[in-house]
Design a protein around this motif. Structure first.
Motif, PDB file in Angstrom:
ATOM      1  N   TRP A 143       0.814  -1.212   0.000  1.00 58.56           N
ATOM      2  CA  TRP A 143       0.000   0.000   0.000  1.00 58.56           C
ATOM      3  C   TRP A 143       0.846   1.261   0.000  1.00 58.56           C
ATOM      4  O   TRP A 143       0.642   2.165  -0.816  1.00 58.56           O
ATOM      5  CB  TRP A 143      -0.939  -0.016   1.192  1.00 58.56           C
ATOM      6  N   TYR A 144       1.804   1.348   0.896  1.00 55.19           N
ATOM      7  CA  TYR A 144       2.647   2.546   0.973  1.00 55.19           C
ATOM      8  C   TYR A 144       3.517   2.696  -0.277  1.00 55.19           C
ATOM      9  O   TYR A 144       3.769   3.811  -0.737  1.00 55.19           O
ATOM     10  CB  TYR A 144       3.518   2.510   2.220  1.00 55.19           C
ATOM     11  N   LYS A 145       3.967   1.571  -0.834  1.00 48.65           N
ATOM     12  CA  LYS A 145       4.741   1.647  -2.066  1.00 48.65           C
ATOM     13  C   LYS A 145       3.875   2.178  -3.201  1.00 48.65           C
ATOM     14  O   LYS A 145       4.302   3.008  -4.010  1.00 48.65           O
ATOM     15  CB  LYS A 145       5.301   0.275  -2.435  1.00 48.65           C
ATOM     16  N   GLY A 146       2.627   1.703  -3.267  1.00 48.03           N
ATOM     17  CA  GLY A 146       1.706   2.163  -4.295  1.00 48.03           C
ATOM     18  C   GLY A 146       1.398   3.635  -4.171  1.00 48.03           C
ATOM     19  O   GLY A 146       1.394   4.372  -5.168  1.00 48.03           O
ATOM     20  N   LEU A 147       1.149   4.111  -2.953  1.00 44.13           N
ATOM     21  CA  LEU A 147       0.860   5.524  -2.725  1.00 44.13           C
ATOM     22  C   LEU A 147       2.060   6.395  -3.062  1.00 44.13           C
ATOM     23  O   LEU A 147       1.913   7.482  -3.628  1.00 44.13           O
ATOM     24  CB  LEU A 147       0.445   5.748  -1.272  1.00 44.13           C
ATOM     25  N   ALA A 148       3.246   5.928  -2.707  1.00 48.84           N
ATOM     26  CA  ALA A 148       4.454   6.711  -2.951  1.00 48.84           C
ATOM     27  C   ALA A 148       4.761   6.819  -4.443  1.00 48.84           C
ATOM     28  O   ALA A 148       5.185   7.875  -4.927  1.00 48.84           O
ATOM     29  CB  ALA A 148       5.643   6.091  -2.212  1.00 48.84           C
ATOM     30  N   LEU A 149       4.521   5.742  -5.192  1.00 45.44           N
ATOM     31  CA  LEU A 149       4.826   5.739  -6.624  1.00 45.44           C
ATOM     32  C   LEU A 149       3.754   6.426  -7.459  1.00 45.44           C
ATOM     33  O   LEU A 149       4.053   7.195  -8.368  1.00 45.44           O
ATOM     34  CB  LEU A 149       4.998   4.290  -7.119  1.00 45.44           C
ATOM     35  N   GLY A 150       2.497   6.129  -7.160  1.00 50.08           N
ATOM     36  CA  GLY A 150       1.406   6.619  -7.999  1.00 50.08           C
ATOM     37  C   GLY A 150       0.734   7.881  -7.517  1.00 50.08           C
ATOM     38  O   GLY A 150      -0.079   8.464  -8.239  1.00 50.08           O
ATOM     39  N   GLY A 151       1.050   8.332  -6.302  1.00 51.90           N
ATOM     40  CA  GLY A 151       0.422   9.523  -5.753  1.00 51.90           C
ATOM     41  C   GLY A 151      -0.622   9.171  -4.702  1.00 51.90           C
ATOM     42  O   GLY A 151      -1.397   8.218  -4.872  1.00 51.90           O
ATOM     43  N   ILE A 152      -0.639   9.931  -3.615  1.00 49.88           N
ATOM     44  CA  ILE A 152      -1.539   9.643  -2.495  1.00 49.88           C
ATOM     45  C   ILE A 152      -2.996   9.780  -2.910  1.00 49.88           C
ATOM     46  O   ILE A 152      -3.823   8.902  -2.654  1.00 49.88           O
ATOM     47  CB  ILE A 152      -1.233  10.577  -1.313  1.00 49.88           C
TER      48      ILE A 152
END
Length: 294
Positions: free
Chosen positions: A236-245
């Motif tokens: 989840w945190y990797k996804g938010l960091a890469l794709g935008g919160i």
């Protein structure tokens, strides 16, 4: 604050990681319900944090990770308050008054909460139409809750609402910190920071009727400890960091769909046509928010 440019590859990777995280989180409410049906909600909250915290500490030691900088500690405390303590505790208490299916519907408000904190803490600035779809998705969820008779369990609904606010804060803060500290490192250090408080409480609240807790209860606790509290956050945190919160955060609107299916299968809870209709509505809102995220 200037927003960062996200490449196409980063966006795709962000959505994939975010989707995996949502899938893992989708079992959280049914699994929590299984646990709190047979054990104290406070103990369930403490136990999931301790189990995940010991696992996180072990991983940090194995990989010999450096300690966070002093300027990162405040953000880690916010993550711990929102994701390690606040949401697990409040949602566990809420499930004493609500079915897991009803509580899952409230998760439709989580993307909006995450997006709002993402703007204030992450400096993101999505297109105005993005907010329209995000608000519509949240209003669908809130409207459904009221249509079911929110006065029937005001305590449970208020607890879930507070849980959503704290979780949104923890998600956005953790995603922001993941860009410099790393995704799995953020949740790991947040769990480790919580251990000095949670570990003594674990023994204080340890149930005296352990033998009466069935496999279903322990399975629920095991799931929320490993997947909801640790492994899910890695993706989840990797996804938010890469794709935008704000962008990837809208994937949470899909969580009720998977969660309702699990609630019906595992707990044999009734999933009404209204619930399915709301789920379809929020899925359409996810599509809209993705298109107008930038």
């Amino acid at each position: 604050m200037m927003t960062e440019t996200i490449s196409k590859d980063q966006a795709v990777s962000g959505w994939i990681n975010g989707f995996i995280g949502v899938l893992l989180f989708s079992g959280s409410m049914p699994a929590t319900k299984l646990a709190v049906m047979e054990m104290d909600p406070i103990f369930a909250t403490i136990a999931r944090a301790v189990i995940a915290g010991i696992l996180a500490l072990s991983v940090l030691l194995i990989y010999q990770e450096k300690r966070p900088a002093k300027k990162q500690l405040f953000s880690l405390v916010l993550v711990a308050i929102g994701c390690v303590i606040g949401f697990p505790l409040l949602s566990s208490l809420a499930l004493q008054y609500l079915t897991s299916a009803h509580s899952i519907v409230f998760l439709g408000m989580l993307p909006l909460a995450t997006a709002i904190f993402g703007v204030f803490r992450g400096g993101e600035k999505p297109h105005p139409v993005f907010w329209l779809f995000s608000v519509i998705g949240s209003l669908l969820v809130i409207g459904y809750a009221f249509s079911q008779g929110i006065s029937a369990s005001p305590v449970g609904d208020i607890l879930m609402l507070l849980a959503i606010i704290l979780c949104g804060m923890g998600y956005a803060e953790g995603a922001k910190l993941s860009k410099t500290l790393g995704g799995w490192q953020v949740i790991s250090w947040a769990l480790v920071i919580s251990l000095p408080v949670m570990l003594p409480l674990f023994f204080i609240y340890f149930p005296t009727n352990v033998e009466s807790i069935s496999f279903r209860g322990w399975f629920g606790l095991g799931y929320i400890s490993l997947f909801s509290m640790f492994i899910g956050f890695i993706f989840w945190y990797k996804g938010l960091a890469l794709g935008g919160i704000t962008t990837v955060g809208q994937l949470q609107l899909l969580q009720p769909f998977f969660g309702l299916a699990l609630a019906a299968y595992l707990l044999h809870e009734q999933v009404s046509i209204g619930m399915l209709g709301i789920t379809v509505g929020v899925i359409l809102c996810v599509i809209g928010t993705k298109k107008f995220a930038k």
